[in-house]
Design an enzyme around this catalytic site. Structure first.
Site, short mmCIF file in Angstrom:
data_model
loop_
_atom_site.label_atom_id
_atom_site.label_comp_id
_atom_site.label_asym_id
_atom_site.label_seq_id
_atom_site.Cartn_x
_atom_site.Cartn_y
_atom_site.Cartn_z
N LYS A 1 29.68 43.75 -10.19
CA LYS A 1 30.33 42.65 -10.92
C LYS A 1 31.68 42.33 -10.30
CE LYS A 1 31.67 41.44 -15.69
NZ LYS A 1 31.72 41.93 -17.09
N SER B 1 29.36 38.96 -20.22
CA SER B 1 30.04 38.44 -19.05
C SER B 1 29.46 38.96 -17.74
CB SER B 1 31.52 38.83 -19.14
OG SER B 1 31.67 40.24 -19.08
N SER C 1 29.23 42.73 -23.20
CA SER C 1 28.98 42.14 -21.88
C SER C 1 28.00 42.89 -20.99
CB SER C 1 30.30 41.99 -21.12
OG SER C 1 31.06 40.94 -21.66
#
Lengths: 417, 417
Positions: free
Chosen positions: A62, A131, A155
């Site tokens: 990420k 996210s 997330s």
């Protein structure tokens, strides 16, 4: 999807070279990512490490997690082209275990709620959630066998549910957040996405060097408490169906299952979580908010605008509520080994206007307890829905083993003696 | 030394402009720092902010704390010329309170134990202590009224004691560590150095926006428990004298004082602290240790070499010990408001070969409790020695108020009714 466990077995058996395993992921990204948009940037050529349990395993990271070999842009133009000096602790843990970092996956700006241009691999008219959008989508689309995300509200577990992949948000600080862009230091937790529960367990065990996190050869039948989190409102039909189906499957597989009401303190902690999150975000993102207000993503900026006046008194109260809730939750686990609950209200929302709702996740992040998403059903329009298995703080091995039980029960692979 | 409180009063009264206050610090650095070596880099021109409680206050920032306007070199050639994208949370808190960042202060490499070329302003044949060497020396030499440091073992309280300045290591996470180079996420704590206790309280209150941290108009007489930390070994004569003198002063000032034996759990936690610190350092500094081994500072590298084999089992045990000790310590504070103990074994060691010993600090960092250094005496060869006032977790205001009581008692300004 690519099973990490299967790759490991093929590599160990000499059926697949570690380099070829990486090359397959590179090719899959080339073939698929133009229609999914899971990666911000990727390696063009990449070799496998020569040893380590994760050799030959390509991992997506990420893009709020520092990497020395790739830019780290935090999903925000404020960090365009930003190149950290070193790797985050979790990236080094992957490398030391022999994994190869294949690229950076899309993230909402600073891991908040402004959607990325990433599509749900199961139905491109829908969000993959966020996210950790790119990490969930990259695993779901079969581009990589493992990806890292982070969770402050929901997330990791929410996008895993929307994308039909297994994921763990481990106990708070089992994985260090050193080199991960901070949103809330009390909440931020690094998590893993993979095809199934065994794959997630192998990834986490190799990263941490903790053999006790591997699944045991025989999974014992857990005592399960089913919780509906009424304080968070009612789920949609698909979320409710997922929980009902999972409950029925584990009962059929012989587990002791009972409905549990959570202590009042936990409901209070659910209300306290946004106070903690936003008070800390104002401090963690103070430089961005003050110096780059105009470049802030609009939904995040509006959230920060709306929480400017949160007092330190309200924050201290919220932290005290969380402490009491953690103590109350410990007692709940004296009666059951794990909780089974919703991972998300239902299927992934339509369009890319929202990454979905974290309301069934946020209190567990504040509690710091390990949460595992297990895909439970595929609902209308080809969209998956998961359920969440939760164990007491520090009992990550138990959470994984019970999640494996749920996964196998759902696959009809266990039946009561 | 420059008193922050006095500067504030003069600026408020219009006797000194905020810009002139900053200019005085710039001149003091120019005049003094070539013989002290407290700064790594400094502003050449600097204006005061137009408002905020800290307008006109020049602050030195330890060079492991990110600043967008200055390089942040971590005391290591590995980070030579490194320029972070943004400011650390604590730097933004200072700026939002109106302070001006005047420069970066020397730090041992990654806030470990390899000495910096910084001299103790009281006696240049001695170390100022570490790891926040430059921040303690800059305040002691009267270059700045306020400086930030960090403590993982004893890196705030020890140099404050050696340099004869007041300092606070606040409760864990009262100040965020976002943007501070991590050594150990369980331990790292940002702290403040200033001339006296009132100055420290004003700085901390302004940064956090917490008026309750300001000293009350009338300081109540605290109940004090004196602890000698026998588990850490005996102090030197000067350390013992400092504690004896402080004890006698507070008794004379009317405080209820009694010797306290700490619970066995706390002694165990003292032994557990290095396990936590070094296990986490291996993860926090993994990139530096693996990719820049040859450029690592030698004492830190040797420490990491020696702790490579610490198991996750030993770490988990150490964390469990710490949790039990925190609970046991809470009960100690049911009987007394604060503890009074040694800040350091004695005066600053001779030469620049060592930054001194953190053995009287490290358990308190692990406990997460607020600790305040109060200068207690000036021993042989012009070197100061402090004592440490410690309150329960979260009771930073109480720690500061009691430290003020100790400070005034030592100055002979309180006598029992």
């Amino acid at each position: 999807m690519i099973s990490l466990a299967k790759l490991q077995r093929r590599i160990d058996a000499g059926d697949l070279s570690a380099d070829d395993s990486i090359a397959q992921s590179l090719e899959a990204i080339t073939a698929q990512d133009k229609t999914i948009g899971a990666f911000v940037c990727r390696a063009e050529n990449l070799r496998a490490a020569s040893d380590g349990p994760l050799r030959g395993i390509a991992v997506g990271i990420k893009d709020i997690i520092d990497t020395a070999d790739f830019p780290t842009e935090m999903g925000s133009p404020i960090y365009r082209g930003y190149r950290p000096r070193g790797d985050a602790a979790v990236v080094m843990m992957l490398k030391q275990a022999g994994a190869s970092i294949i690229g950076k996956t899309t993230t909402t700006a600073f891991a908040s709620v402004d959607p990325t241009p990433t599509f749900n691999p199961h139905n491109k008219g829908h969000t993959p959630g966020g996210s950790s959008s790119g990490s969930a989508a990259a695993v779901a689309a079969g581009m990589v066998p493992l990806a890292l995300g982070t969770q402050t509200g929901g997330s990791v577990i929410r996008p895993a549910s929307f994308c039909g992949v297994a994921a763990i948000k481990p106990s708070y600080h089992l994985l260090p957040t050193v080199g991960v862009k901070c949103f809330s230091w009390t909440l931020d937790t690094v998590g893993l996405f993979a095809a199934g529960v065994d794959d997630v367990a192998r990834g986490l065990s190799a990263m941490t060097g903790r053999p006790e996190l591997l699944l045991p050869p025989t999974i014992s039948t857990p005592r399960i408490g089913v919780v509906t989190q009424d304080f968070a409102g009612a789920p949609e039909a698909s979320g409710e169906a997922a929980l009902r189906i999972a409950r029925r499957a584990v009962e059929k597989a012989g587990a002791t299952v009972r409905a549990l009401a959570l202590p009042k303190n936990v409901a209070e902690a659910w209300r306290a979580q946004p106070v903690v999150q936003e008070f800390e975000a104002h401090r963690a993102l103070a430089w961005e908010y003050r110096e780059h207000y105009d470049a802030m993503a609009p939904l995040l900026r509006a959230k920060l605008d709306g929480s400017r006046d949160t007092t330190s008194f309200a924050y201290d109260e919220a932290i005290a509520v969380a402490t009491r809730a953690r103590q109350a939750l410990e007692k709940v686990f004296d009666g059951v080994e794990v909780l089974l609950t919703l991972s998300a209200p239902g299927v992934a929302p339509k369009g890319l206007g929202s990454t979905g709702d974290a309301r069934y996740n946020r209190v567990w992040t504040l509690m710091g307890v390990p949460c595992v998403n297990v895909p439970a059903l595929v609902a209308e329009i080809n969209l998956p829905v998961g359920v969440q298995v939760i164990a007491r703080y520090g009992a990550d091995a138990q959470a994984l083993a019970a999640a494996r039980f749920v996964e196998q029960a759902l696959a009809g692979r266990i039946s009561a003696a």
